[in-house]
Each structure stands twice: as structure tokens, then as C-alpha cells.
Design a protein around this motif. Structure first.
Motif, PDB file in Angstrom:
ATOM      1  N   GLY A 144      29.448  26.084  44.928  1.00 38.74           N
ATOM      2  CA  GLY A 144      29.818  27.411  44.353  1.00 38.74           C
ATOM      3  C   GLY A 144      31.010  27.981  44.998  1.00 38.74           C
ATOM      4  N   MET A 145      31.470  27.734  46.231  1.00 36.57           N
ATOM      5  CA  MET A 145      32.663  28.364  46.754  1.00 36.57           C
ATOM      6  C   MET A 145      33.930  27.635  45.848  1.00 36.57           C
ATOM      7  SD  MET A 145      33.953  28.797  50.804  1.00 36.57           S
ATOM      8  CE  MET A 145      33.635  27.049  51.104  1.00 36.57           C
ATOM      9  N   ALA A 146      33.886  26.314  45.839  1.00 36.86           N
ATOM     10  CA  ALA A 146      34.872  25.625  45.233  1.00 36.86           C
ATOM     11  C   ALA A 146      35.040  26.106  43.679  1.00 36.86           C
ATOM     12  CB  ALA A 146      34.692  24.055  44.934  1.00 36.86           C
ATOM     13  N   VAL A 147      33.929  26.259  42.891  1.00 33.10           N
ATOM     14  CA  VAL A 147      34.079  26.709  41.511  1.00 33.10           C
ATOM     15  C   VAL A 147      34.717  28.321  41.392  1.00 33.10           C
ATOM     16  CG1 VAL A 147      32.583  27.220  39.504  1.00 33.10           C
ATOM     17  CG2 VAL A 147      32.094  25.292  40.779  1.00 33.10           C
ATOM     18  N   PHE A 148      33.939  28.939  42.486  1.00 36.56           N
ATOM     19  CA  PHE A 148      34.717  30.271  42.362  1.00 36.56           C
ATOM     20  C   PHE A 148      36.145  30.621  42.682  1.00 36.56           C
ATOM     21  CE2 PHE A 148      35.479  34.543  44.289  1.00 36.56           C
ATOM     22  CZ  PHE A 148      35.044  35.363  43.707  1.00 36.56           C
ATOM     23  N   THR A 149      36.664  29.698  43.719  1.00 36.68           N
ATOM     24  CA  THR A 149      37.923  29.610  43.957  1.00 36.68           C
ATOM     25  C   THR A 149      38.855  29.018  42.810  1.00 36.68           C
ATOM     26  OG1 THR A 149      37.106  29.190  46.338  1.00 36.68           O
ATOM     27  CG2 THR A 149      39.833  28.747  45.645  1.00 36.68           C
ATOM     28  N   LEU A 150      38.591  28.102  42.251  1.00 39.70           N
ATOM     29  CA  LEU A 150      39.405  27.551  41.094  1.00 39.70           C
ATOM     30  C   LEU A 150      39.184  28.364  39.853  1.00 39.70           C
ATOM     31  CD1 LEU A 150      38.181  23.699  41.379  1.00 39.70           C
ATOM     32  CD2 LEU A 150      40.386  24.766  42.104  1.00 39.70           C
ATOM     33  N   ALA A 151      37.958  29.073  39.766  1.00 38.50           N
ATOM     34  CA  ALA A 151      38.070  29.960  38.638  1.00 38.50           C
ATOM     35  C   ALA A 151      38.886  31.392  39.093  1.00 38.50           C
ATOM     36  CB  ALA A 151      36.650  30.688  38.535  1.00 38.50           C
ATOM     37  N   SER A 152      39.137  31.721  40.210  1.00 39.30           N
ATOM     38  CA  SER A 152      40.137  32.937  40.483  1.00 39.30           C
ATOM     39  C   SER A 152      41.445  32.411  40.249  1.00 39.30           C
ATOM     40  CB  SER A 152      39.569  32.953  42.170  1.00 39.30           C
ATOM     41  OG  SER A 152      38.429  33.423  42.592  1.00 39.30           O
ATOM     42  N   LEU A 153      41.718  31.275  40.450  1.00 36.92           N
ATOM     43  CA  LEU A 153      43.269  30.616  40.060  1.00 36.92           C
ATOM     44  C   LEU A 153      43.569  30.907  38.649  1.00 36.92           C
ATOM     45  CD1 LEU A 153      45.882  29.524  40.756  1.00 36.92           C
ATOM     46  CD2 LEU A 153      44.704  27.140  40.603  1.00 36.92           C
ATOM     47  N   LEU A 154      42.354  30.357  37.565  1.00 38.49           N
ATOM     48  CA  LEU A 154      42.419  30.265  36.329  1.00 38.49           C
ATOM     49  C   LEU A 154      42.595  31.895  36.089  1.00 38.49           C
ATOM     50  CD1 LEU A 154      42.458  29.239  33.598  1.00 38.49           C
ATOM     51  CD2 LEU A 154      39.745  29.174  33.781  1.00 38.49           C
ATOM     52  N   ALA A 155      41.641  32.796  36.620  1.00 41.90           N
ATOM     53  CA  ALA A 155      41.819  34.075  36.268  1.00 41.90           C
ATOM     54  C   ALA A 155      43.046  34.799  36.509  1.00 41.90           C
ATOM     55  CB  ALA A 155      40.616  34.945  37.052  1.00 41.90           C
ATOM     56  N   GLY A 156      43.629  34.529  37.656  1.00 45.63           N
ATOM     57  CA  GLY A 156      45.136  34.915  37.932  1.00 45.63           C
ATOM     58  C   GLY A 156      45.963  34.508  37.186  1.00 45.63           C
ATOM     59  N   LEU A 161      51.849  45.252  43.208  1.00 42.88           N
ATOM     60  CA  LEU A 161      52.033  43.727  42.798  1.00 42.88           C
ATOM     61  C   LEU A 161      51.786  43.617  41.346  1.00 42.88           C
ATOM     62  CD1 LEU A 161      50.793  41.331  45.735  1.00 42.88           C
ATOM     63  CD2 LEU A 161      52.975  42.114  45.236  1.00 42.88           C
ATOM     64  N   SER A 162      50.534  43.208  41.042  1.00 39.88           N
ATOM     65  CA  SER A 162      50.262  43.100  39.406  1.00 39.88           C
ATOM     66  C   SER A 162      48.739  42.754  39.453  1.00 39.88           C
ATOM     67  CB  SER A 162      50.901  42.004  38.568  1.00 39.88           C
ATOM     68  OG  SER A 162      50.626  40.963  38.858  1.00 39.88           O
ATOM     69  N   TRP A 163      48.077  42.941  38.439  1.00 41.17           N
ATOM     70  CA  TRP A 163      46.655  42.710  38.292  1.00 41.17           C
ATOM     71  C   TRP A 163      46.289  41.237  38.734  1.00 41.17           C
ATOM     72  CZ3 TRP A 163      44.813  39.100  35.033  1.00 41.17           C
ATOM     73  CH2 TRP A 163      45.332  38.518  34.068  1.00 41.17           C
ATOM     74  N   LEU A 191      44.119  36.134  42.459  1.00 42.48           N
ATOM     75  CA  LEU A 191      44.849  35.366  43.416  1.00 42.48           C
ATOM     76  C   LEU A 191      44.644  35.405  44.847  1.00 42.48           C
ATOM     77  CD1 LEU A 191      48.195  35.189  41.279  1.00 42.48           C
ATOM     78  CD2 LEU A 191      46.278  33.418  41.311  1.00 42.48           C
ATOM     79  N   ILE A 192      44.448  36.800  45.293  1.00 47.94           N
ATOM     80  CA  ILE A 192      44.169  37.083  46.762  1.00 47.94           C
ATOM     81  C   ILE A 192      42.961  36.137  47.093  1.00 47.94           C
ATOM     82  CG2 ILE A 192      42.631  38.901  46.329  1.00 47.94           C
ATOM     83  CD1 ILE A 192      45.197  38.638  49.011  1.00 47.94           C
ATOM     84  N   ASN A 193      42.121  35.745  46.088  1.00 47.42           N
ATOM     85  CA  ASN A 193      40.935  34.793  46.571  1.00 47.42           C
ATOM     86  C   ASN A 193      41.351  33.576  46.972  1.00 47.42           C
ATOM     87  OD1 ASN A 193      39.165  36.855  45.949  1.00 47.42           O
ATOM     88  ND2 ASN A 193      38.838  36.267  43.731  1.00 47.42           N
ATOM     89  N   LEU A 194      42.497  32.996  46.824  1.00 46.90           N
ATOM     90  CA  LEU A 194      42.880  31.644  46.999  1.00 46.90           C
ATOM     91  C   LEU A 194      43.056  31.101  48.343  1.00 46.90           C
ATOM     92  CD1 LEU A 194      45.285  30.921  44.210  1.00 46.90           C
ATOM     93  CD2 LEU A 194      42.810  30.379  44.115  1.00 46.90           C
TER      94      LEU A 194
END
Length: 487
Positions: free
Chosen positions: A84-96, A165-167, A172-175
Motif C-alpha cells: 500500500g505504501m509503494a502504491v500510494f507513493t508512486l500514485a503521488s508522483l503521478l498526481a504531482g 510553490l505550486s499545487w 510531490l511532498i509525499n515522495l
């Protein structure tokens, strides 16, 4: 089923990893709210579909918690947490990095799924890491602070990152947090093999409950657009209930049920979940309505409103981290829970009297501090009471059930209180807009007070030490709260 528990500093590092991931997920539920106008302008969202930046996260998160919790018991809690942590982190990158609305909503859906997987098993892992009453009280105080104060921190952080910075940086702060936690987690988290998927792989039940919960959350979050009595709400709500009933019937007949119904024979777990539902339904609505009162009635800016929510976060931190573990060890979770509920109910009743021409320091600070202190006491105690009677092989399921209760009850409570406030405001005529709005908030706060009073009654009748044990044959009958056996 598992190896020996980590000892000494390593288990506190494990708690830090679990808390960091949980904080990141809780922040993500609120940090996006402040950035919604910037996201709309940059990616071209329409006003009508902008809410799906939030809903695309909430629906999988609320719908997958129960399934993820049971998978933790079967496949291993650490494995589910890390996935779950890996999926959440990679998804945060995609969202950013999102370049259009569709990409962002897909990333948010994946964030919700990953967040559900790691959140569902985290509480069960904390309970297993700290079997001693004093250490567990301290650990649960830390964990509940993260869950309770994360929303206020997220609102403030979202505004600062978007402005400075920006939205994109709210995701990206999650990475760095996710990468650091991912590197440390395999070293400090307990390695457990689980019961094996064959011990409870009821896939039909999994489909039914996941569909029921996701459809239920979707229905609730759509109430603002469609209304409680619309065909959309009534039909989808009915389908969700039918799916849930079908799931429960399936669990009563399945050889290896996803949710063994025996878990509800524990008065402690059942009573704690009901108490949690009543408490959280009032608290989610409180946070939303207080922000509206500060903005629409007192006229505070977005930044000032964010800062106004800092005192309650600080109070929750002080009480849950420093006070709650000590008083819980001395007086027991039951007494601490009732004290916390009294403080929360008193704070809500106090807020129900705020004037239309009031001020933050005079009319809002006092009741919010009382509620922060109450929440800091009640949440760790409630978690301890609810998880205490869960069998070792069911801790993931019990953890997922707790989190599911929080999410569904929170969404439902927020919708109900918001609709009540809006309806009351529309019915008030012949007064200034601020007075009409305040009248709506008064009604919502009084209803919230009633919900907390109901939570107090349930806790007093069901969770009182000795009574539950005598009626169910559980160990610990007639034993003082502070001496009850722990997992």
C-alpha cells in the motif's frame, strides 16, 4: 504465525514508520482542499467535476479498508502495508505530474487504494508491537494524534505549499516521506507470514463488501449535488444496502468468510465501533462547519482560518502524546474515554451558542480547545478498548473495521450536519445573512452534541469493565479497567 516482537528502540522506530505513513495519508485527505481553485485553473476542471479530485480518493479509500485489513491477516500485515505504501507513493508522483483532469483523477484513485491498504493494517500492527498496557497507551496516543491532528495540519500545509510553490507540491511532498519510510520499514516492522490466503479467501464476499462500501461512499459524497431525497441518492443507497446485506448473509454461510461474524460477539469491539461511529460523525462535521463559520460569518481569510485551526491540533498533540498515556495507565481506558466524551460534548454545546457578531478568541478558541483535549483523551482510549479483545489472527481485520467505521461514519456525519445547517439557514428570513448562517451552524452543533451524548451512553453501557465480560463470558469479569488483560 509471526516472529518475536521487536524490542527496545526498534519497535519505536516501527511506530515512527507507521505514524509517518498514516500522517501522509491523513494529510492527503485535506491538503488538496485549499489547492482546488489552482488545480481547476491549471488543468481545466469544470466546477461540476472539480469535486472528483477529492471523491476519486475517498471512494476507493473507504471501500477497500475492510478487504485490505483482512488481507493483512491472511497474506501478512507487513506485506500489505509495504504494498500500500509503494502504491500510494508512486500514485503521488503521478498526481504531482498530472497534465490533465483524467490523469489526476486516476492518480487520486490509486492513492486511495494504496492508502486504504496501508491504513487498514497499521492500527493492528501498533497493537501487536506494544502488548504492555503502559507502552501501548503511549503508542496509541502517538498514533491517534497523527490521525486526529493530521486534518488541521493538512489544511495549513496545503495553503503554504500552493502559495509558495505550486499545487503540484501538495502531492510531490509525499515522495521523500514515502521513500524514506519504504527504506526503513522492512528493517523495523515485524515480519509476519499471515494465515495464508486459503484460510479466508472468500472472493465473492470481497467483491460484495467492496462494491457495497464504494457505492455507499459514492452515494454519500454525492448528497451535496443531488440531495438526500433524490432518486440518485435513494436508489444507489438502497443498492448499497442490498449488497451489504448479501455480504453479511454470505459471511454466515461461507466456509472461510472474509469477515467472520464471530468478531461481532465481542462487546468491546462492537461497542467501540458504535461509539466511534457516533463520535466521528460529529467531529468530521465540526471541523467543516467551524471553518465555514470562521470564513463566512467572522470573515477571516483562508490563511487566518488555517492558523485558527492550529490551537486544536496543538491541544490534541499535547493531550494524546503527554497526558493520555499517563491517565490511561492510572485510571484505565474506560474512565479516560468517558472524560474525553464529556469534554467534546461540552465543547460542541458551547459552540452551539456562538453569536453572529462574535470573535475567534472570545467565542471559538475556548470550545475548540476543550474539544481538542477531549479528542486527545477519547481516541487512544477508544482504540485500546476496541482492539483489546481482538484475537491475534484478527487484528488486521479489526483494524480495517475501525478505519472503515471512521471513514463511512465521518462522510455520513459530515453530509447530514452540512445539509441540516444549510436547510436551517434557508428557513431563516428577515435577518442578516450572517445571522441566518449562524442559526444553521447552531442546529448542526446541537445535533453533533446529541451524537456525542449518544456515544457516551453507548460507551457507559457496553464498554464498562466487568459488565461486558460477565455477559459474554470474556476474561476480565469484575476486574478493574486498568487491570484488564491486554493483547
Amino acid at each position: 504465525m509471526s516472529t518475536d516482537q521487536p524490542a527496545g528502540r526498534s519497535r519505536w522506530l516501527a511506530l515512527a514508520v507507521l505514524s509517518a505513513q498514516t500522517l501522509m495519508i491523513v494529510l492527503d485527505q485535506t491538503i488538496v482542499n485549499v489547492a482546488l481553485p489552482a488545480i481547476r485553473d491549471d488543468l481545466g476542471f469544470t466546477q461540476s467535476n472539480l469535486s472528483w479530485v477529492v471523491n476519486a480518493y475517498l471512494i476507493p479509500f473507504g471501500g477497500l479498508l475492510l478487504l485490505a485489513g483482512r488481507l493483512g491477516d491472511l497474506a501478512g500485515r507487513r506485506r500489505v502495508f509495504l504494498t500500500g505504501m509503494a502504491v500510494f507513493t508512486l500514485a503521488s508522483l503521478l498526481a504531482g505530474l498530472a497534465w490533465n483532469p483524467e490523469t489526476l483523477m486516476a492518480a487520486r484513485f490509486l492513492q486511495g487504494a494504496g492508502g486504504a491498504a496501508s491504513t487498514a493494517v497499521a492500527l493492528g500492527m501498533v497493537v501487536r508491537l506494544f502488548p504492555e498496557p503502559a507502552a501501548r497507551a503511549k503508542a496509541l496516543g502517538t498514533f491517534s494524534f497523527v490521525q486526529a491532528a493530521g486534518g488541521s495540519i493538512g489544511s495549513m500545509t496545503g495553503g503554504l505549499l500552493t502559495q509558495a510553490l505550486s499545487w503540484h507540491w501538495i502531492f510531490l511532498i509525499n515522495l521523500p516521506i514515502g521513500v524514506a519510510a519504504g527504506l526503513l520499514a522492512p528493517r523495523v516492522l515485524e515480519a509476519d507470514r499471515g494465515l495464508g490466503l486459503g484460510a479466508g479467501a472468500d472472493w465473492l464476499g470481497a467483491v460484495l463488501v467492496t462494491a457495497a462500501l464504494m457505492l455507499g461512499v459514492y452515494t454519500i459524497v454525492g448528497v451535496d449535488s443531488h440531495g438526500w431525497t433524490s432518486a440518485h441518492t435513494l436508489v444507489l443507497g438502497a443498492v448499497s444496502l442490498v449488497l451489504l446485506v448479501a455480504f453479511l448473509l454470505r459471511q454466515g454461510r461461507a466456509r472461510d468468510p472474509l469477515l467472520p461474524l464471530r468478531i461481532f460477539t465481542s462487546r468491546g469491539l462492537s461497542g467501540a465501533n458504535l461509539t466511534m461511529a457516533l463520535l466521528v460523525s460529529s467531529m468530521f462535521g465540526f471541523q467543516f462547519l467551524v471553518v465555514l463559520y470562521l470564513r463566512q460569518v467572522l470573515g477571516l481569510s483562508a490563511q487566518a482560518t488555517g492558523l485558527a485551526m492550529v490551537p486544536i491540533a496543538v491541544m490534541i498533540a499535547v493531550v494524546s502524546l503527554a497526558v493520555s498515556p499517563r491517565v490511561a495507565t492510572r485510571f484505565g481506558d474506560f474512565r479516560v474515554l468517558l472524560t474525553g466524551l464529556v469534554l467534546i460534548g461540552g465543547g460542541l454545546a458551547w459552540l452551539a451558542r456562538v453569536p453572529a457578531d462574535g470573535g475567534f478568541a472570545a467565542d471559538v478558541l475556548g470550545p475548540t480547545l476543550a474539544m481538542g483535549a477531549g479528542f486527545g483523551l477519547a481516541m487512544p482510549a477508544l482504540m485500546g478498548l476496541g482492539m483489546r479483545d481482538a484475537r491475534p489472527e484478527d487484528t488486521g481485520l479489526a483494524s480495517g473495521l475501525f478505519n472503515t467505521t471512521q471513514q463511512v461514519a465521518g462522510a455520513l456525519g459530515l453530509s447530514v450536519l452540512a445539509v441540516l445547517a444549510a436547510t436551517r439557514t434557508q428557513s431563516v428570513t428577515g435577518v442578516r445573512p450572517e445571522q441566518a448562517l449562524t442559526a444553521g451552524y447552531h442546529l448542526a452543533f446541537w445535533v453533533g452534541t446529541g451524537l456525542v451524548a449518544a456515544a457516551f451512553v453507548v460507551a457507559a453501557l457496553v464498554l464498562r469493565p466487568g459488565v461486558a465480560a460477565r455477559r459474554t463470558g470474556e476474561p476480565g469479569a469484575n476486574v478493574p479497567d486498568r487491570a484488564l488483560p491486554q493483547l
